[in-house]
Design an enzyme around this catalytic site. Structure first.
Site, short mmCIF file in Angstrom:
data_model
loop_
_atom_site.label_atom_id
_atom_site.label_comp_id
_atom_site.label_asym_id
_atom_site.label_seq_id
_atom_site.Cartn_x
_atom_site.Cartn_y
_atom_site.Cartn_z
CE LYS A 1 -3.84 -2.31 2.30
NZ LYS A 1 -4.52 -2.64 3.55
CD GLN B 1 -3.40 -4.25 6.69
OE1 GLN B 1 -3.32 -3.22 6.01
NE2 GLN B 1 -4.03 -5.33 6.26
CG ASP C 1 -9.33 0.56 5.06
OD1 ASP C 1 -9.13 0.33 3.86
OD2 ASP C 1 -8.70 0.00 5.98
#
Ligand code: NAP
Length: 295
Positions: free
Chosen positions: A52, A96, A119
């Site tokens: 990422k 994460q 997200d």
């Protein structure tokens, strides 16, 4: 033989487009920045986070990883998020998952300021996405699937989309995107308790599978001409390869691709699109922050 829906190539094109937008923002003094919080030493999480932040940097964005030990307290994690929430150079924050069991992941995701929640897991963003508000950050995997269908000219209006799985990060947001005005699909959502799954999958014009079980969908479960989107990522032993494993989806690719009209491969289908949409959401966050400061 089905047409391959190549997420790697689509992502390359989209990232080229986005690099120009990043350059335009940088020219006015804004470098879009993503901060990823990584707790512990899970090797798969570490690899995802690295890809990422690498993808961010390749586009001219700033990508940073904040590493915290496995036994970090929830207070320390909240304090880290507080710092990122108020840092004007950080436009997107991502924690994460999965987190170690002692950390209350829902409360932690809710601690991220919604306007930095790239997200799209904050309940406010889930609600905005549900009502079709353009300010919403849509979770990256469903957003990537919609973008793939659009760019591959796969019609959805009035078509029967069948989703296997009902998770909050993939299937439920995808369901609301598919039935929204515009895409206008007709929808069936299935899950573990759905009897006779094959009865439903055989009716699909578009079949999206997000479960995490290798070979869940076999060729006898689909109708000829179906478009198949395989979200599953399953690690299976592969002694011949350098890593000792390979990734496969939830669909029996070799046989289903003989029947389908189009299909995503695993790897190289939905996965790259997911990271690309994370970049798109970070860019959107930077743009919105810049506009908010200018007004
Ligand atoms: P999840 O939260 O574990 O949800 C799996 C869903 O599958 C659940 O809703 C479950 O139903 C359902 N299910 C389980 N067995 C079933 C069966 N036999 N028939 C029908 N439904 C069944 O998973 P997720 O987070 O959505 O992820 C799903 C897969 O996609 C995983 O392999 C994951 O690694 C992968 N994934 C890939 C990407 C990407 O970028 N490519 C992104 C996210 C996830 P219940 O709710 O009834 O338990």
């Amino acid at each position: 033989m089905a047409r391959l829906l190549d997420g790697t190539e689509l992502s390359r094109v989209m990232r080229e487009e986005m690099a120009q937008e990043v350059a335009a923002l940088r020219a006015v003094g804004v470098t879009p920045g993503l901060s990823v919080v990584l707790v512990g030493n899970n090797p798969a999480s570490r690899a995802y986070v690295a890809s990422k932040t690498r993808a961010c940097e390749a586009l001219g964005m700033k990508g940073q990883t904040l590493e915290l030990p496995e036994d970090v307290s929830k207070e320390e994690l909240f304090a880290t998020i507080d710092r990122l929430n108020t840092d004007p150079e950080v436009h997107g924050i991502l924690v994460q998952l999965p987190l170690p069991a002692h950390l209350p992941y829902k409360a932690i995701l809710e601690h991220i300021r919604p306007e930095k929640d790239v997200d799209g897991f904050h309940p406010l963003n889930a609600g905005l996405a549900f009502v079709g508000d353009p300010r919403a950050f849509v979770p990256c995997t469903p957003a990537g699937i919609m973008e793939m269908l659009r760019r591959e000219n796969i019609p959805t209006r009035g078509r029967h989309a069948v989703i296997v799985g009902r998770s909050l990060i993939v299937s439920k947001p995808l369901a609301s995107l598919l039935v929204a005005p515009g895409p206008d699909a007709t929808l069936t959502l299935t899950h573990r308790h759905t009897p006779d799954l094959a009865h439903h999958t055989r009716q699909a014009d578009i079949l999206i599978v997000a479960v995490g079980k290798q070979n869940l969908i076999t060729a006898d479960m689909v109708k000829p001409g179906v478009v198949v989107i395989d979200v599953g990522q399953n690690r299976v032993p592969d002694p011949g390869s350098a890593r000792g494993y390979k990734m496969v989806g939830d669909v029996d690719f070799d046989n289903v691709s003989q029947v389908a009209s189009a299909i995503t491969p695993v790897p190289g289908g939905v996965g790259p699109m997911t990271i690309t949409m994370l970049l798109a959401n970070t860019l959107q966050a930077a743009r919105q922050a810049h506009q908010a400061r200018a007004t």
